[in-house]
Design an enzyme around this catalytic site. Structure first.
Site, short mmCIF file in Angstrom:
data_model
loop_
_atom_site.label_atom_id
_atom_site.label_comp_id
_atom_site.label_asym_id
_atom_site.label_seq_id
_atom_site.Cartn_x
_atom_site.Cartn_y
_atom_site.Cartn_z
N GLY A 1 0.32 -4.51 0.44
CA GLY A 1 1.20 -3.65 0.70
C GLY A 1 0.78 -2.28 -0.45
O GLY A 1 -0.43 -2.23 -0.83
N CYS A 2 1.73 -1.53 -0.58
CA CYS A 2 1.56 -0.32 -1.65
C CYS A 2 1.02 -0.75 -2.96
O CYS A 2 1.68 -1.42 -3.47
CB CYS A 2 2.90 0.38 -1.66
SG CYS A 2 2.78 1.56 -2.96
N PHE A 3 0.07 -0.25 -3.34
CA PHE A 3 -0.59 -0.77 -4.61
C PHE A 3 0.49 -0.41 -5.76
O PHE A 3 0.35 -1.10 -6.91
CB PHE A 3 -1.89 -0.21 -5.08
CG PHE A 3 -2.36 1.20 -4.75
CD1 PHE A 3 -1.32 2.21 -5.16
CD2 PHE A 3 -3.43 1.71 -4.45
CE1 PHE A 3 -1.62 3.62 -4.61
CE2 PHE A 3 -3.84 3.03 -4.26
CZ PHE A 3 -3.00 4.25 -4.57
N TRP A 4 1.44 0.59 -5.75
CA TRP A 4 2.55 0.97 -6.84
C TRP A 4 3.17 -0.40 -6.95
O TRP A 4 3.47 -0.71 -8.11
CB TRP A 4 3.32 2.08 -6.54
CG TRP A 4 2.57 3.30 -6.22
CD1 TRP A 4 1.32 3.65 -6.51
CD2 TRP A 4 3.09 4.44 -5.33
NE1 TRP A 4 1.24 5.11 -6.04
CE2 TRP A 4 2.07 5.40 -5.25
CE3 TRP A 4 4.27 4.48 -4.66
CZ2 TRP A 4 2.40 6.56 -4.98
CZ3 TRP A 4 4.64 5.83 -4.08
CH2 TRP A 4 3.63 6.98 -4.32
#
Length: 179
Positions: A14-17
């Site tokens: 998903g979101c790399f953050w």
């Protein structure tokens, strides 16, 4: 005394953050770089291009870790249980191939371990695991403002609404593996 021989893992969930925020406090993780991999567009993609879904790249993190402290198998087990590996091209509200669950292996040993980890954790999920396991491709480092994003932006809306609760759950599950 054991000598450090840093290894690399390239993974996306998903979101790399989110992935960066969860894994950066694991014992043995030395460095995490957010970036893009697995696409087919020529040249270095931008965040805007990757978010369009047209480049084929996934948001990933490249993790440098000390296998004397955390094994690749343990790193993947933590990763695979800290996101939903059963949803195709989606994590929560993030939808598109850029948010796919993926493990990019760097050698045949990593490939074998990734396949074993997926097989081992499948019984814990009702739905089939759809995590892509592919040979590592060119890794493009994301723009500077994406690096260490959560630590630098904890009050930002996405961070406080999505990452903070996920991080709290992660810290309870893996307290013994955190620095």
């Amino acid at each position: 005394m054991s000598k450090s021989n840093t290894e690399i893992a390239t993974i996306g969930g998903g979101c790399f953050w989110c992935v960066e925020a969860l894994l950066q406090n694991l014992k043995g993780v030395e460095k995490i770089i957010s970036g893009y991999s697995g696409g087919n567009a020529p040249g270095k993609p931008t965040y805007r291009e990757v978010c369009s879904g047209l480049t084929g790249h996934a948001e990933v993190v490249q993790v440098s870790f000390d296998p004397n402290v955390i094994s690749y198998r343990d790193l993947l087990s933590v990763f695979m249980t800290s996101h939903d590996p059963t949803t195709l091209n989606r994590q929560g509200g993030d939808v598109g191939t850029q948010y796919r669950s993926v493990i990019f292996y760097h050698d045949q040993t990593q490939k074998q371990i990734a396949e074993e980890v997926v097989k081992d954790i499948q019984p814990y999920y009702d739905d089939p695991i759809v995590t892509e396991i592919s040979e590592a491709q060119i890794f493009y480092e994301a723009e500077d403002y994406h690096q260490d994003y959560y630590r630098n932006n904890t009050e930002q809306g996405y961070c406080s609404a999505v990452i903070t609760p996920k991080l709290a759950k992660f810290r309870k599950m893996y307290a013994d593996k955190l620095t």
